[in-house]
Design a protein around this motif. Sequence first.
Motif, PDB file in Angstrom:
ATOM      1  N   GLY A  13     -16.238 -25.472   4.845  1.00 15.58           N
ATOM      2  CA  GLY A  13     -16.174 -24.035   4.557  1.00 15.58           C
ATOM      3  C   GLY A  13     -16.416 -23.205   5.800  1.00 15.58           C
ATOM      4  N   GLY A  14     -15.419 -22.384   6.134  1.00 10.99           N
ATOM      5  CA  GLY A  14     -15.516 -21.521   7.320  1.00 10.99           C
ATOM      6  C   GLY A  14     -15.843 -20.094   6.938  1.00 10.99           C
ATOM      7  N   GLY A  15     -16.873 -19.894   6.096  1.00 11.38           N
ATOM      8  CA  GLY A  15     -17.397 -18.553   5.823  1.00 11.38           C
ATOM      9  C   GLY A  15     -18.507 -18.259   6.825  1.00 11.38           C
ATOM     10  N   GLY A  47     -17.777  -9.347   1.287  1.00 15.95           N
ATOM     11  CA  GLY A  47     -18.995  -9.307   2.068  1.00 15.95           C
ATOM     12  C   GLY A  47     -18.690  -8.765   3.443  1.00 15.95           C
ATOM     13  N   ASP A  48     -18.727  -7.452   3.572  1.00 16.87           N
ATOM     14  CA  ASP A  48     -18.364  -6.816   4.834  1.00 16.87           C
ATOM     15  C   ASP A  48     -19.566  -6.147   5.482  1.00 16.87           C
ATOM     16  N   THR A  49     -20.765  -6.438   4.984  1.00 19.29           N
ATOM     17  CA  THR A  49     -21.950  -5.769   5.504  1.00 19.29           C
ATOM     18  C   THR A  49     -22.649  -6.666   6.527  1.00 19.29           C
ATOM     19  N   PRO A 107     -14.661  -5.653   8.438  1.00 16.58           N
ATOM     20  CA  PRO A 107     -13.979  -6.709   7.674  1.00 16.58           C
ATOM     21  C   PRO A 107     -14.551  -8.076   8.052  1.00 16.58           C
ATOM     22  N   GLN A 108     -14.827  -8.889   7.027  1.00 16.17           N
ATOM     23  CA  GLN A 108     -15.477 -10.176   7.306  1.00 16.17           C
ATOM     24  C   GLN A 108     -14.650 -11.026   8.274  1.00 16.17           C
ATOM     25  N   TRP A 109     -13.302 -10.892   8.212  1.00 18.88           N
ATOM     26  CA  TRP A 109     -12.482 -11.751   9.071  1.00 18.88           C
ATOM     27  C   TRP A 109     -12.692 -11.425  10.551  1.00 18.88           C
ATOM     28  N   ALA A 165     -22.462 -28.481   3.010  1.00 19.35           N
ATOM     29  CA  ALA A 165     -21.616 -27.746   2.063  1.00 19.35           C
ATOM     30  C   ALA A 165     -21.852 -26.250   2.265  1.00 19.35           C
ATOM     31  N   CYS A 166     -20.878 -25.602   2.899  1.00 21.29           N
ATOM     32  CA  CYS A 166     -20.916 -24.132   3.064  1.00 21.29           C
ATOM     33  C   CYS A 166     -19.678 -23.598   2.352  1.00 21.29           C
ATOM     34  N   ASP A 167     -19.345 -24.201   1.204  1.00 20.48           N
ATOM     35  CA  ASP A 167     -18.069 -23.894   0.559  1.00 20.48           C
ATOM     36  C   ASP A 167     -18.215 -22.861  -0.559  1.00 20.48           C
ATOM     37  N   CYS A 291     -26.714 -28.250   1.188  1.00 16.01           N
ATOM     38  CA  CYS A 291     -25.988 -27.032   0.781  1.00 16.01           C
ATOM     39  C   CYS A 291     -26.633 -25.815   1.444  1.00 16.01           C
ATOM     40  N   LEU A 292     -25.792 -24.872   1.885  1.00 11.49           N
ATOM     41  CA  LEU A 292     -26.294 -23.639   2.502  1.00 11.49           C
ATOM     42  C   LEU A 292     -25.519 -22.435   1.993  1.00 11.49           C
ATOM     43  N   GLY A 293     -26.071 -21.235   2.193  1.00  8.06           N
ATOM     44  CA  GLY A 293     -25.369 -19.993   1.838  1.00  8.06           C
ATOM     45  C   GLY A 293     -25.135 -19.922   0.339  1.00  8.06           C
ATOM     46  N   ASP A 294     -23.979 -19.335  -0.033  1.00  9.57           N
ATOM     47  CA  ASP A 294     -23.687 -19.168  -1.454  1.00  9.57           C
ATOM     48  C   ASP A 294     -23.662 -20.500  -2.210  1.00  9.57           C
ATOM     49  N   ALA A 295     -23.375 -21.593  -1.534  1.00 10.29           N
ATOM     50  CA  ALA A 295     -23.356 -22.894  -2.211  1.00 10.29           C
ATOM     51  C   ALA A 295     -24.761 -23.262  -2.691  1.00 10.29           C
ATOM     52  N   GLY A 303     -27.533  -4.544  -2.486  1.00  9.13           N
ATOM     53  CA  GLY A 303     -28.130  -4.653  -1.148  1.00  9.13           C
ATOM     54  C   GLY A 303     -27.172  -5.242  -0.119  1.00  9.13           C
ATOM     55  N   GLY A 304     -26.058  -5.823  -0.589  1.00 10.75           N
ATOM     56  CA  GLY A 304     -25.062  -6.375   0.340  1.00 10.75           C
ATOM     57  C   GLY A 304     -25.636  -7.419   1.280  1.00 10.75           C
ATOM     58  N   VAL A 305     -26.482  -8.302   0.727  1.00 10.56           N
ATOM     59  CA  VAL A 305     -27.222  -9.224   1.599  1.00 10.56           C
ATOM     60  C   VAL A 305     -26.632 -10.636   1.662  1.00 10.56           C
ATOM     61  N   GLY A 306     -25.526 -10.878   0.940  1.00 13.90           N
ATOM     62  CA  GLY A 306     -24.983 -12.234   0.830  1.00 13.90           C
ATOM     63  C   GLY A 306     -24.663 -12.858   2.175  1.00 13.90           C
ATOM     64  N   ILE A 307     -23.926 -12.122   3.021  1.00 16.21           N
ATOM     65  CA  ILE A 307     -23.553 -12.642   4.339  1.00 16.21           C
ATOM     66  C   ILE A 307     -24.800 -12.942   5.144  1.00 16.21           C
ATOM     67  N   ASN A 308     -25.722 -12.008   5.097  1.00 17.19           N
ATOM     68  CA  ASN A 308     -26.874 -12.105   5.992  1.00 17.19           C
ATOM     69  C   ASN A 308     -27.771 -13.273   5.630  1.00 17.19           C
TER      70      ASN A 308
HETATM   71  C1  LIG Z   1     -15.443  -9.799  -3.838  1.00 13.25           C
HETATM   72  C2  LIG Z   1     -16.753 -10.053  -3.124  1.00 13.25           C
HETATM   73  C3  LIG Z   1     -17.438  -8.991  -2.544  1.00 13.25           C
HETATM   74  C4  LIG Z   1     -18.650  -9.206  -1.883  1.00 13.25           C
HETATM   75  N1  LIG Z   1     -19.281  -8.175  -1.292  1.00 13.25           N
HETATM   76  C5  LIG Z   1     -20.361  -8.404  -0.520  1.00 13.25           C
HETATM   77  C6  LIG Z   1     -20.951  -7.372   0.292  1.00 13.25           C
HETATM   78  O1  LIG Z   1     -20.522  -6.220   0.276  1.00 13.25           O
HETATM   79  N2  LIG Z   1     -21.976  -7.707   1.110  1.00 13.25           N
HETATM   80  C7  LIG Z   1     -22.452  -8.992   1.199  1.00 13.25           C
HETATM   81  O2  LIG Z   1     -23.355  -9.257   2.015  1.00 13.25           O
HETATM   82  N3  LIG Z   1     -21.955  -9.960   0.438  1.00 13.25           N
HETATM   83  C8  LIG Z   1     -20.907  -9.712  -0.398  1.00 13.25           C
HETATM   84  N4  LIG Z   1     -20.345 -10.731  -1.088  1.00 13.25           N
HETATM   85  C9  LIG Z   1     -20.920 -12.057  -0.966  1.00 13.25           C
HETATM   86  C10 LIG Z   1     -20.618 -12.651   0.391  1.00 13.25           C
HETATM   87  O3  LIG Z   1     -19.245 -12.609   0.682  1.00 13.25           O
HETATM   88  C11 LIG Z   1     -21.143 -14.070   0.392  1.00 13.25           C
HETATM   89  O4  LIG Z   1     -22.517 -14.059   0.032  1.00 13.25           O
HETATM   90  C12 LIG Z   1     -21.020 -14.704   1.775  1.00 13.25           C
HETATM   91  O5  LIG Z   1     -19.691 -14.649   2.218  1.00 13.25           O
HETATM   92  C13 LIG Z   1     -21.499 -16.134   1.651  1.00 13.25           C
HETATM   93  O6  LIG Z   1     -21.138 -16.857   2.771  1.00 13.25           O
HETATM   94  P1  LIG Z   1     -20.892 -18.424   2.670  1.00 13.25           P
HETATM   95  O7  LIG Z   1     -20.484 -18.817   4.048  1.00 13.25           O
HETATM   96  O8  LIG Z   1     -22.050 -19.079   2.035  1.00 13.25           O
HETATM   97  O9  LIG Z   1     -19.680 -18.615   1.634  1.00 13.25           O
HETATM   98  P2  LIG Z   1     -18.229 -17.982   1.601  1.00 13.25           P
HETATM   99  O10 LIG Z   1     -18.147 -16.736   2.391  1.00 13.25           O
HETATM  100  O11 LIG Z   1     -17.823 -17.941   0.188  1.00 13.25           O
HETATM  101  O12 LIG Z   1     -17.347 -19.045   2.366  1.00 13.25           O
HETATM  102  C14 LIG Z   1     -16.982 -20.265   1.789  1.00 13.25           C
HETATM  103  C15 LIG Z   1     -15.780 -20.787   2.545  1.00 13.25           C
HETATM  104  O13 LIG Z   1     -15.515 -22.112   2.106  1.00 13.25           O
HETATM  105  C16 LIG Z   1     -14.119 -22.295   1.974  1.00 13.25           C
HETATM  106  N5  LIG Z   1     -13.932 -23.402   1.028  1.00 13.25           N
HETATM  107  C17 LIG Z   1     -14.234 -23.417  -0.284  1.00 13.25           C
HETATM  108  N6  LIG Z   1     -13.968 -24.614  -0.814  1.00 13.25           N
HETATM  109  C18 LIG Z   1     -13.500 -25.391   0.203  1.00 13.25           C
HETATM  110  C19 LIG Z   1     -13.052 -26.739   0.291  1.00 13.25           C
HETATM  111  N7  LIG Z   1     -13.045 -27.547  -0.774  1.00 13.25           N
HETATM  112  N8  LIG Z   1     -12.630 -27.198   1.483  1.00 13.25           N
HETATM  113  C20 LIG Z   1     -12.626 -26.399   2.581  1.00 13.25           C
HETATM  114  N9  LIG Z   1     -13.035 -25.108   2.544  1.00 13.25           N
HETATM  115  C21 LIG Z   1     -13.473 -24.612   1.379  1.00 13.25           C
HETATM  116  C22 LIG Z   1     -13.642 -20.946   1.464  1.00 13.25           C
HETATM  117  O14 LIG Z   1     -12.259 -20.752   1.704  1.00 13.25           O
HETATM  118  C23 LIG Z   1     -14.519 -19.984   2.271  1.00 13.25           C
HETATM  119  O15 LIG Z   1     -13.919 -19.610   3.485  1.00 13.25           O
HETATM  120  C24 LIG Z   1     -19.175 -10.525  -1.818  1.00 13.25           C
HETATM  121  C25 LIG Z   1     -18.507 -11.588  -2.395  1.00 13.25           C
HETATM  122  C26 LIG Z   1     -17.308 -11.369  -3.051  1.00 13.25           C
HETATM  123  C27 LIG Z   1     -16.603 -12.550  -3.696  1.00 13.25           C
END
Ligand SMILES: Cc1cc2nc3c(=O)[nH]c(=O)nc-3n(C[C@H](O)[C@H](O)[C@H](O)COP(=O)(O)OP(=O)(O)OC[C@H]3O[C@@H](n4cnc5c(N)ncnc54)[C@H](O)[C@@H]3O)c2cc1C
Length: 414
Positions: A13-15, A47-49, A107-109, A165-167, A291-295, A303-308
């Motif tokens: 997972g490249g989040g 997650g753009d914060t 933008p998150q990208w 697992a950062c998926d 497992c890390l992050g949202d996983a 609070g927009g804290v998910g990314i952080n």
């Molecule tokens: C619509 C929406 C709006 C949000 N708004 C906010 C906000 O305003 N502020 C905020 O802080 N948070 C927000 N969040 C939450 C925030 O985006 C997440 O908390 C944060 O991105 C978590 O990061 P992560 O790296 O744990 O997971 P993610 O960002 O979910 O990244 C997981 C990555 O894993 C990849 N992946 C998944 N399965 C596989 C697989 N089997 N093989 C390979 N790759 C895989 C995905 O493509 C993705 O790129 C929002 C979430 C959503 C869905």
Amino acid sequence: MEASERARCVVVGGGPAGMVLGLLLARAGVEVQVLEKHADFLRDFRGDTVHPSTLRLLDELGLGEAFAELPYSRVTEVAFPVAAHRTLRVADFSRLKGGYQYVAMIPQWDLLDLIADAAQQERTFTLRMRTAVTGLLREGGRVRGVSYRTEDGRSGEVRAALVVACDGRWSTLRREARLSPREFRVPIDAWWFRLPRTPEDDPSALTPRAGLGRFAVVIPRTDFLQIAYIARKGTDAALRARGIESFRRDVAELMPDFADRVDVLRSMDDVKHLDVRLNRLSRWHVEGLLCLGDAAHAMSPVGGVGINLAVQDAVAAATLLARPLLRGAPTARELAAVRNRRIIATVLVQGLQRMLHRGFVVPILEGRRMGPPKPMAVLLERLPRLTHLTAYVIGVGFRPEHAPDFAVRPRPSP
Ligand SMILES: Cc1cc2nc3c(=O)[nH]c(=O)nc-3n(C[C@H](O)[C@H](O)[C@H](O)COP(=O)(O)OP(=O)(O)OC[C@H]3O[C@@H](n4cnc5c(N)ncnc54)[C@H](O)[C@@H]3O)c2cc1C
């Protein structure tokens, strides 16, 4: 099937969590592969914060100046309109200590591209896009790697001393590892959309808007307004069935100053539903997998804290695991240490989010209140310094992580 490949660590997972972990481990000299199923990082409103704690971290990593050149807007306060021309300030980021007195909206990208570019300068880092992990390889009760399939139909395996697992919140690997999170009841969902921004709109205040039975949050972005419309969980189908005309009417009633712009919403396709989840694992690892992050813990958007939090998890993991990984495979105890370091911050933030769902948002959606709870409003008006505390809790959090020494880089010289 391709021949089996090897890496010391595979990150799935490249989040935000996966990319930051990949960068930091590579800077420690760990051979790390990040596998991402998508072709790019483009996601609308995911997650753009970027909060002050993450901005400071980027600075420590030597990426502060490159980040500053990206287009982002600055939110310096959270302010609730309570009457015509009167607002109640809820959080004031401008008084935070340190170099960052705002939340950057980007933008998150753009953030992920920046981290990917930095990581790709490290010899031991590999990013494999269009590569979806399909399962875990196990031997002797331990995870030994992953199987994958690429977009063009090739499949293969990568063996590793550690799989991370950062998926994301629907994590496949978490399920494969038979780790199941405790789900907390969430009464709300969010619907994201954009409206044009005009010169009259406040460029730096995030403003919650409450009407009878309706609630939204307006976030100023560089050249548009991002709106989170909040309603009862389970109402997406009904909202869509009522159609765009009704939705535009709802929005215009809640925010009459935007009535002249709601026509830009052409269909319900312009309104993205976020199924809000709040959960967490009690154990974040099995042998060979972490497992890390949202996983590990899906957060509410409050609070927009998910990314952080995802980024902080990654920093903690790299700090604790780089050395064990350079040596070989981290032990179960070393993996458990990551969860132990991050769990209090996670529990506290999720607890606050649940409290705000119940005590703040739901009474508004039920038409019992049109703004913040009275005692809270009185307290914030009498003691404006409290807005520094709320800003600290949102912007910095309970256990901010710093870049480990091996990842610190000086600011590039001018
Ligand atoms: C619509 C929406 C709006 C949000 N708004 C906010 C906000 O305003 N502020 C905020 O802080 N948070 C927000 N969040 C939450 C925030 O985006 C997440 O908390 C944060 O991105 C978590 O990061 P992560 O790296 O744990 O997971 P993610 O960002 O979910 O990244 C997981 C990555 O894993 C990849 N992946 C998944 N399965 C596989 C697989 N089997 N093989 C390979 N790759 C895989 C995905 O493509 C993705 O790129 C929002 C979430 C959503 C869905």
